[in-house]
Design a protein around this motif. Sequence first.
Motif, PDB file in Angstrom:
ATOM      1  N   ALA A 186       0.615  -1.112   0.149  1.00  0.00           N
ATOM      2  CA  ALA A 186      -0.009   0.087  -0.108  1.00  0.00           C
ATOM      3  C   ALA A 186       0.783   1.182  -0.128  1.00  0.00           C
ATOM      4  O   ALA A 186       0.712   2.248  -0.568  1.00  0.00           O
ATOM      5  CB  ALA A 186      -0.827  -0.069   1.312  1.00  0.00           C
ATOM      6  N   TYR A 189       2.398   1.786  -3.499  1.00  0.00           N
ATOM      7  CA  TYR A 189       1.362   2.351  -4.320  1.00  0.00           C
ATOM      8  C   TYR A 189       1.105   3.864  -4.089  1.00  0.00           C
ATOM      9  O   TYR A 189       1.230   4.519  -5.060  1.00  0.00           O
ATOM     10  CB  TYR A 189       0.052   1.662  -3.952  1.00  0.00           C
ATOM     11  CG  TYR A 189      -0.950   2.305  -4.916  1.00  0.00           C
ATOM     12  CD1 TYR A 189      -1.231   1.744  -6.382  1.00  0.00           C
ATOM     13  CD2 TYR A 189      -2.011   3.159  -4.421  1.00  0.00           C
ATOM     14  CE1 TYR A 189      -2.210   2.347  -7.230  1.00  0.00           C
ATOM     15  CE2 TYR A 189      -3.085   3.632  -5.292  1.00  0.00           C
ATOM     16  CZ  TYR A 189      -3.028   3.265  -6.518  1.00  0.00           C
ATOM     17  OH  TYR A 189      -3.995   3.762  -7.341  1.00  0.00           O
ATOM     18  N   VAL A 190       1.161   4.393  -2.941  1.00  0.00           N
ATOM     19  CA  VAL A 190       0.929   5.602  -2.708  1.00  0.00           C
ATOM     20  C   VAL A 190       2.246   6.550  -2.861  1.00  0.00           C
ATOM     21  O   VAL A 190       2.230   7.671  -3.604  1.00  0.00           O
ATOM     22  CB  VAL A 190       0.663   5.919  -0.940  1.00  0.00           C
ATOM     23  CG1 VAL A 190       0.640   7.527  -0.753  1.00  0.00           C
ATOM     24  CG2 VAL A 190      -0.615   5.418  -0.819  1.00  0.00           C
ATOM     25  N   LEU A 194       0.958   6.913  -6.802  1.00  0.00           N
ATOM     26  CA  LEU A 194       0.263   8.364  -6.672  1.00  0.00           C
ATOM     27  C   LEU A 194       1.250   9.374  -6.555  1.00  0.00           C
ATOM     28  O   LEU A 194       1.031  10.398  -7.025  1.00  0.00           O
ATOM     29  CB  LEU A 194      -0.721   8.227  -5.504  1.00  0.00           C
ATOM     30  CG  LEU A 194      -1.723   7.067  -5.629  1.00  0.00           C
ATOM     31  CD1 LEU A 194      -2.503   7.129  -4.290  1.00  0.00           C
ATOM     32  CD2 LEU A 194      -2.481   7.297  -6.708  1.00  0.00           C
ATOM     33  N   GLY A 195       2.303   9.169  -5.729  1.00  0.00           N
ATOM     34  CA  GLY A 195       3.131  10.105  -5.643  1.00  0.00           C
ATOM     35  C   GLY A 195       4.082  10.710  -6.622  1.00  0.00           C
ATOM     36  O   GLY A 195       4.554  11.911  -6.941  1.00  0.00           O
ATOM     37  N   VAL A 322       1.270  13.782  -0.471  1.00  0.00           N
ATOM     38  CA  VAL A 322       1.066  12.241  -0.993  1.00  0.00           C
ATOM     39  C   VAL A 322       2.366  11.500  -0.707  1.00  0.00           C
ATOM     40  O   VAL A 322       2.463  10.263  -0.185  1.00  0.00           O
ATOM     41  CB  VAL A 322       0.575  12.170  -2.433  1.00  0.00           C
ATOM     42  CG1 VAL A 322       0.568  10.775  -2.860  1.00  0.00           C
ATOM     43  CG2 VAL A 322      -0.780  12.785  -2.606  1.00  0.00           C
ATOM     44  N   GLN A 323       3.414  12.158  -1.247  1.00  0.00           N
ATOM     45  CA  GLN A 323       4.963  11.268  -0.908  1.00  0.00           C
ATOM     46  C   GLN A 323       5.275  11.342   0.536  1.00  0.00           C
ATOM     47  O   GLN A 323       5.534   9.892   0.466  1.00  0.00           O
ATOM     48  CB  GLN A 323       5.975  12.010  -1.824  1.00  0.00           C
ATOM     49  CG  GLN A 323       5.906  12.043  -3.247  1.00  0.00           C
ATOM     50  CD  GLN A 323       6.938  12.824  -3.943  1.00  0.00           C
ATOM     51  OE1 GLN A 323       6.950  14.131  -3.571  1.00  0.00           O
ATOM     52  NE2 GLN A 323       7.843  12.283  -4.695  1.00  0.00           N
ATOM     53  N   GLY A 326       3.055   8.080   1.918  1.00  0.00           N
ATOM     54  CA  GLY A 326       3.478   6.732   1.338  1.00  0.00           C
ATOM     55  C   GLY A 326       4.917   6.726   2.065  1.00  0.00           C
ATOM     56  O   GLY A 326       5.090   5.515   2.427  1.00  0.00           O
TER      57      GLY A 326
END
Length: 345
Positions: A186, A189-190, A194-195, A322-323, A326
């Motif tokens: 997970a 993925y983030v 996403l990041g 977001v990073q 993660g």
Amino acid sequence: MSAKNVSEIETLTERASTTPVEPEAAASAPEAAEAPASRGRGRYQAMVLFAVCCLALGGVFVRWSEAGPVATGAYRSLFAAPLLLGISLAMSRKSSPKRNGNENDAGADGVKTHRIGRRDQLLIALGGIFLAADLCLWNISFLYTSLAEANLLANLVPFIIAPLCFLLFGDRVPWRLVFPALLALAGLYVLVILGTGLDPDHLRGDLLALTTAVFYALFLVVAKGLRERYEATRIMAGLSLVCAVVCFAVAAVMGESVFPTSAKGWLVLVALAVTSQVLGQTLMAHAVKFLPLQLAAVFVLLQPVAAAVYGLFLFDQWLSLVQIAGIGVLLVSIYWAKHLLESRK
């Protein structure tokens, strides 16, 4: 060594699972020993923090180096080899009077000091190749992704080395490792999907850093077997030398600049070897033996944080929310996995 270095430290030095008692504390009453022990632990904590800051400088010097990233890794290993060999020879001479002339007796660290056989020479060559692949990919990743992400993704070794040891040695993998592994997926993925926003260059750097963890895990598996038969600095000297030769060969094939063009360029390489290879690795290997496993693991996981600070102030590498999210998820998953694996020792 890369904080990913903590895995190398744990495997090659086979550190104890409890905190050793200081000699002065053992000689006195428990009440009188409590304060010195506390001060001693504080000293080792400071030592680990300093080592983490040194280790996180690796990516900084790779970016500053006038040589290519692979060639820079070659110099790091090359400069370390004679130092490790000198330490090994000094330890061998120190323990030689106790061996009574028998070269097959155990040395100071409990392992045999006999001549390295042909099979183990091949294993050293294989381990050096794995270490070179790890260093090549990791150093190149610094050019595409942030220092924080490169350091963090290379720390995913516990999720790779556990199944490897199961397949090769039949070591039991705790079923509870599934939960931190899912959490790590997970977090990946983030952070990575996403990041990065699927930016090709940034994604390439993250994938290179992630592949670094695979080769480092393979290196640790080989080093683990060698460490059971030989003194640590002895085999690490050989592994570092093989790694340097392979890295120089790869740098030549890739057409990298192999030699710095100024005195400043050579100073950067020397600084890399002194901070990351000598101070970072040596102080970390010494200090973690005197700290509880969980506390040492927390300190080691600060390396990506230190790298993030360097990246922000030296290279203007800002991390999005977001990073950061993660990275936080991955740090929790790595610590969780290390706790599960270390509690089985």
